[in-house]
Motif scaffolding. Sequence first.
Motif, PDB file in Angstrom:
ATOM      1  N   ALA A 169       0.835  -1.211   0.000  1.00 21.39           N
ATOM      2  CA  ALA A 169       0.000   0.000   0.000  1.00 21.39           C
ATOM      3  C   ALA A 169       0.868   1.259   0.000  1.00 21.39           C
ATOM      4  N   VAL A 170       1.946   1.225   0.782  1.00 24.71           N
ATOM      5  CA  VAL A 170       2.835   2.394   0.826  1.00 24.71           C
ATOM      6  C   VAL A 170       3.518   2.576  -0.533  1.00 24.71           C
ATOM      7  N   ALA A 171       3.884   1.470  -1.159  1.00 29.63           N
ATOM      8  CA  ALA A 171       4.535   1.562  -2.473  1.00 29.63           C
ATOM      9  C   ALA A 171       3.588   2.184  -3.500  1.00 29.63           C
ATOM     10  N   ALA A 172       2.306   1.802  -3.448  1.00 31.87           N
ATOM     11  CA  ALA A 172       1.347   2.383  -4.395  1.00 31.87           C
ATOM     12  C   ALA A 172       1.204   3.881  -4.139  1.00 31.87           C
ATOM     13  N   PHE A 173       1.189   4.258  -2.865  1.00 27.45           N
ATOM     14  CA  PHE A 173       1.074   5.671  -2.489  1.00 27.45           C
ATOM     15  C   PHE A 173       2.317   6.452  -2.943  1.00 27.45           C
ATOM     16  N   ALA A 174       3.496   5.855  -2.756  1.00 23.21           N
ATOM     17  CA  ALA A 174       4.748   6.558  -3.070  1.00 23.21           C
ATOM     18  C   ALA A 174       5.199   6.327  -4.510  1.00 23.21           C
ATOM     19  N   ARG A 175       4.384   5.617  -5.291  1.00 20.69           N
ATOM     20  CA  ARG A 175       4.696   5.319  -6.702  1.00 20.69           C
ATOM     21  C   ARG A 175       6.080   4.694  -6.835  1.00 20.69           C
ATOM     22  N   CYS A 176       6.280   3.598  -6.074  1.00 24.58           N
ATOM     23  CA  CYS A 176       7.551   2.878  -6.190  1.00 24.58           C
ATOM     24  C   CYS A 176       7.269   1.390  -6.092  1.00 24.58           C
ATOM     25  N   ARG A 177       8.314   0.575  -6.146  1.00 24.23           N
ATOM     26  CA  ARG A 177       8.126  -0.873  -5.985  1.00 24.23           C
ATOM     27  C   ARG A 177       8.085  -1.217  -4.504  1.00 24.23           C
TER      28      ARG A 177
ATOM     29  N   ALA B 203      -1.207   0.207  10.333  1.00 23.55           N
ATOM     30  CA  ALA B 203      -2.033   1.414  10.263  1.00 23.55           C
ATOM     31  C   ALA B 203      -1.535   2.350   9.156  1.00 23.55           C
ATOM     32  N   THR B 204      -0.231   2.392   8.960  1.00 27.50           N
ATOM     33  CA  THR B 204       0.335   3.225   7.885  1.00 27.50           C
ATOM     34  C   THR B 204      -0.151   2.726   6.526  1.00 27.50           C
ATOM     35  N   GLY B 205      -0.209   1.396   6.378  1.00 26.63           N
ATOM     36  CA  GLY B 205      -0.704   0.829   5.115  1.00 26.63           C
ATOM     37  C   GLY B 205      -2.151   1.240   4.854  1.00 26.63           C
ATOM     38  N   VAL B 206      -2.970   1.218   5.917  1.00 19.89           N
ATOM     39  CA  VAL B 206      -4.379   1.618   5.754  1.00 19.89           C
ATOM     40  C   VAL B 206      -4.443   3.087   5.335  1.00 19.89           C
ATOM     41  N   ALA B 207      -3.667   3.937   6.027  1.00 18.94           N
ATOM     42  CA  ALA B 207      -3.687   5.373   5.711  1.00 18.94           C
ATOM     43  C   ALA B 207      -3.196   5.626   4.286  1.00 18.94           C
ATOM     44  N   ALA B 208      -2.148   4.908   3.893  1.00 21.03           N
ATOM     45  CA  ALA B 208      -1.599   5.107   2.536  1.00 21.03           C
ATOM     46  C   ALA B 208      -2.656   4.772   1.489  1.00 21.03           C
ATOM     47  N   LYS B 209      -3.400   3.684   1.748  1.00 21.07           N
ATOM     48  CA  LYS B 209      -4.431   3.262   0.784  1.00 21.07           C
ATOM     49  C   LYS B 209      -5.533   4.315   0.696  1.00 21.07           C
ATOM     50  N   ILE B 210      -5.985   4.795   1.851  1.00 15.81           N
ATOM     51  CA  ILE B 210      -7.058   5.805   1.838  1.00 15.81           C
ATOM     52  C   ILE B 210      -6.566   7.075   1.147  1.00 15.81           C
ATOM     53  N   TRP B 211      -5.368   7.520   1.521  1.00 15.18           N
ATOM     54  CA  TRP B 211      -4.882   8.792   0.956  1.00 15.18           C
ATOM     55  C   TRP B 211      -4.686   8.662  -0.556  1.00 15.18           C
ATOM     56  N   ARG B 212      -4.142   7.521  -0.978  1.00 15.76           N
ATOM     57  CA  ARG B 212      -3.901   7.300  -2.417  1.00 15.76           C
ATOM     58  C   ARG B 212      -5.230   7.357  -3.179  1.00 15.76           C
TER      59      ARG B 212
END
Length: 370
Positions: A52-60, A237-246
Amino acid sequence: MSIYLDHAATTPMFPAAIDQMCSFLQAHDANPSSPHAAGRRSRRAIDDARDAVAAFARCRSSEVVFTSGGTEADNLAIEGAGANGVVVVSSIEHHAVLEPALRRGARIVPVTAEGLVDLDALRAALDRDVSLVSVMGANNEVGTVQPLAAVVSLVRELAPRALVHTDAVQSLPWCVDSGSAECDLVSISAHKFGGPMGVGALIVRESASARLAPILRGGGQEGGLRAGTENVAGIVATGVAAKIWRNEQESIVERVRALRDQLESTLVGIGATPRSPRSTRVASIAPLHFPGVATEELLIALDRDGVAASAGAACVSGAQEPSHVLLAMGYLPSEVEGSIRLSLGWSTTAQEVADASEIIRGALESLRRA
Ligand code: PLP
């Protein structure tokens, strides 16, 4: 009534992120490095969050190195990639970049009066001895979005050995295209996008990982780049936030921009001056100067009347030092007095903006009368 206008210091967690974090803590899952089934469950939870963080940060996913926050990510970048040559940073970096860079005797690149890195000065600071260049995506005090694409192309041309790091703590949530995609190392912090305090990540491009040395040594976690048992509940929790924000980034940014513009225009109408041009700023920050009042007195009056704001970076605002960012932009220490940062976030409402405008107007009137 309390109106929170200090989202650049930290923004509330999304309720769904809190729920997941609590569930994880209650389940009391195991150490993700343990080989049994419970350990494997924790490992999977981290890996899902990493995706989820990778999708948010546009990386692998393989490029995400979880840390204890933005500060550790910045330190890892500077200490871990700056050791074998000259470090170059801008003068308005967060202290998490500036302090380790200064310890290494970094070359400091000035900014313009608008708070943008001076590209001619950067050009002059670059040569084949440079091992790391760090320029932030957006400044945390005045909100200016830096010309990262131009920075990267100058570095590739004039300092071919150097890695480029960007502190994207304030830019990634607010800029759909933050320019960080071209950088080798990117710092992010969960509590600026609806995740918990105490979790961040350094994005380390595959091409750069061999040139980064860990600063914490011990176990082999995070690909050997960050030893220590992971903060699994915080990472979940960071993964959840990254998904929502993305998923909601564009609508959050547009809604907050409209509220910020409204607040700023109202306050400019009663004599405030913006410290940086709105056109080159993230959507969430209004850095304003109120002539004739002292910063501390204004912040105390606002706090008393139920508005939480700050002078600048949370970690220095308690210290009453004039902001190094405003000084770097050419303001005299005496001109810095009267500056505050109002910063809005995903939970800010139109009613709060209307009420805050009235409270600020009232506080200014009573301070000027006194
Ligand atoms: N970099 C910037 C630009 C920030 O605004 C902050 C926090 O305010 C940090 C780094 C530090 O992040 P953390 O609080 O996660 O250590």
